[in-house]
Design a protein around this motif. Structure first.
Motif, PDB file in Angstrom:
ATOM      1  N   VAL A 182      39.418  36.325  20.158  1.00 54.15           N
ATOM      2  CA  VAL A 182      38.536  37.023  21.039  1.00 54.15           C
ATOM      3  C   VAL A 182      38.842  35.962  22.468  1.00 54.15           C
ATOM      4  N   VAL A 183      39.099  36.416  23.687  1.00 58.39           N
ATOM      5  CA  VAL A 183      39.266  36.052  24.718  1.00 58.39           C
ATOM      6  C   VAL A 183      38.328  36.415  25.746  1.00 58.39           C
ATOM      7  N   ARG A 184      37.356  35.722  26.363  1.00 53.97           N
ATOM      8  CA  ARG A 184      36.658  36.308  27.473  1.00 53.97           C
ATOM      9  C   ARG A 184      36.711  35.512  28.765  1.00 53.97           C
ATOM     10  N   VAL A 185      36.784  36.319  29.757  1.00 54.68           N
ATOM     11  CA  VAL A 185      36.672  35.581  31.132  1.00 54.68           C
ATOM     12  C   VAL A 185      35.738  36.443  31.988  1.00 54.68           C
ATOM     13  N   HIS A 186      34.884  35.640  32.609  1.00 52.98           N
ATOM     14  CA  HIS A 186      33.683  36.271  33.575  1.00 52.98           C
ATOM     15  C   HIS A 186      34.022  35.407  34.937  1.00 52.98           C
ATOM     16  N   MET A 187      34.008  36.233  35.847  1.00 52.30           N
ATOM     17  CA  MET A 187      34.554  35.915  37.508  1.00 52.30           C
ATOM     18  C   MET A 187      33.260  36.037  38.087  1.00 52.30           C
ATOM     19  N   GLY A 188      31.930  35.999  37.300  1.00 53.25           N
ATOM     20  CA  GLY A 188      30.679  36.030  38.213  1.00 53.25           C
ATOM     21  C   GLY A 188      30.472  35.093  39.335  1.00 53.25           C
ATOM     22  N   ALA A 189      30.919  33.906  39.235  1.00 53.61           N
ATOM     23  CA  ALA A 189      30.889  32.882  40.100  1.00 53.61           C
ATOM     24  C   ALA A 189      31.524  33.315  41.520  1.00 53.61           C
ATOM     25  N   ASP A 190      32.369  34.409  41.573  1.00 52.76           N
ATOM     26  CA  ASP A 190      32.920  34.695  42.742  1.00 52.76           C
ATOM     27  C   ASP A 190      32.394  35.691  43.447  1.00 52.76           C
ATOM     28  N   ASP A 191      31.705  35.438  44.502  1.00 48.23           N
ATOM     29  CA  ASP A 191      31.078  36.592  45.146  1.00 48.23           C
ATOM     30  C   ASP A 191      31.732  37.781  45.372  1.00 48.23           C
ATOM     31  N   ALA A 192      33.153  37.795  45.428  1.00 48.17           N
ATOM     32  CA  ALA A 192      34.081  38.985  45.666  1.00 48.17           C
ATOM     33  C   ALA A 192      34.086  39.891  44.458  1.00 48.17           C
ATOM     34  N   ALA A 193      33.595  39.315  43.225  1.00 42.75           N
ATOM     35  CA  ALA A 193      33.793  40.002  42.061  1.00 42.75           C
ATOM     36  C   ALA A 193      32.503  40.628  41.709  1.00 42.75           C
TER      37      ALA A 193
END
Length: 376
Positions: free
Chosen positions: A217-228
């Motif tokens: 299982v590989v998870r990626v969260h881009m919440g730190a990027d305002d554009a995301a």
């Protein structure tokens, strides 16, 4: 066919794959031959009386053990074996098995044709002509069929978006899916600890009847990027809606690239890893102007279940409908590797890798129809 500018060329990966396979079989043959030669040598030394005294004593003791001595030795060996097995199981990663899953298909009265969707959107009074033109263009490019479904509340004029309708939609989907998957697996509600229409278990005793075992299982969260980010807030007319950043597509691409970069070392065969490493050295150490090498993930997976989010605003549950299609139409062999990759607001990109524990040719039937018929 690889481009001339590719470094290393694609054929090198195939050659390395063949080389690794040959090396594997050669090593196995060499080990077998070495064991045979060693056994023959020891037999010859023993016949000539040239074995070291301790070895001779041990060899002869094997023939003199009898009665209680043999039983005691067997008991001790069994105890040591059981202890080793227990320690190995305690240190081994806890397995997660997928017993079965269920895909939901709404009733026929929830089906929406293109014409019905456009008419309903226009009559709702929320969209001007420019917005309707945009919706119509997207609709015909989305890949959604004339047999797409809407929840009951959206079939009303005007449509209803209140909490009661949302609860009704959730109950229709979840209750039917859970009931069907319990029926398929023969489980009762009392046996379920966490409710979903995907039956998972970590009990090793259930491995024999499970379909798949979780590999990665590989998870990626881009919440730190305002554009995301995806926002729910009122517009200039004070209408509550969902706002998507124009940069969301590029953010999705970056999230997928990061996810695949983390997943690659876990699943790619060694030839692909070596190709990637050679390309990295050429670009970053030797400073050669060569394009970035993209590993061939087809060498790692047998089946791909991709999020259909690029075709309309469909949810990540499509990876399970894709899985159902694979089982129903393509079939899965024992040992096959299945890759599911989905996206979500936030922005998130997650990968799940399964290994088939048995051959599967299960016909998923949604709403009384098989996956060989139109189901989207």
């Amino acid at each position: 066919m690889a481009r001339q500018s590719d470094f290393p060329p694609r054929w090198v990966a195939k050659a390395l794959k063949t080389l690794f396979a040959c090396a594997h079989y050669a090593a196995a043959a060499a080990a077998g031959y070495a064991a045979y030669v060693a056994a023959a040598r020891l037999r010859g030394l023993h016949s000539a009386g040239q074995l070291l005294p301790p070895l001779v004593a041990a060899f002869e003791a094997r023939h003199t053990l009898a009665g209680g001595h043999l039983a005691a030795a067997a008991a001790a060996a069994a105890a040591l074996w059981a202890l080793a097995a227990l320690l190995w199981r305690r240190r081994a990663k806890q397995p997660i098995y997928l017993l079965d899953f269920e895909c939901y298909r709404p009733e026929q009265e929830c089906m929406v044709s293109y014409n019905k969707f456009v008419t309903g959107s226009r009559n709702a009074g929320f969209f001007d002509d420019a917005a309707m033109d945009f919706q119509t263009r997207i609709l015909h490019k989305s890949g959604l069929s004339e047999e797409t479904f809407f929840p009951p509340g959206l079939h009303l004029e005007p449509p209803e978006f209140d909490m009661n309708r949302a609860r009704q939609e959730a109950e229709i989907v979840m209750f039917n899916s859970v009931a069907d998957v319990l029926r398929k697996t023969g489980l009762t509600p009392r046996q379920i600890d966490v409710l979903a229409a995907i039956v998972l278990t970590n009990k090793r005793s259930e491995r024999r009847r499970s379909k798949y075992e979780l590999q990665h299982v590989v998870r990626v969260h881009m919440g730190a990027d305002d554009a995301a980010c995806v926002f729910q807030r009122p517009d200039h007319a004070n209408c509550i809606g969902v706002e998507l950043s124009k940069d969301l597509v590029s953010v999705a691409g970056r999230a997928m690239e990061i996810n695949m970069t983390r997943l690659g070392p876990l699943v790619l065969p060694w030839p692909e890893k070596l190709m990637f490493a050679a390309n990295w050295v050429a670009r970053h150490v030797l400073r050669l102007r060569v394009p970035k090498y993209i590993p061939d993930f087809r060498e790692a997976f047998d089946h791909f279940c991709l999020h259909a989010g690029g075709y309309g605003n469909t949810s990540s549950s499509t990876v399970w409908y894709s899985f159902g299609f694979v089982e129903s139409v393509q079939g899965v062999r024992r040992g096959d590797i299945v890759w599911q990759i989905g996206f979500g607001s936030g922005f998130k990109c997650n990968s799940v890798v399964w290994r088939a524990l048995q051959p599967i040719k299960a016909m998923h039937r949604v709403g009384g129809r098989s996956f060989k018929e139109p189901f989207l």
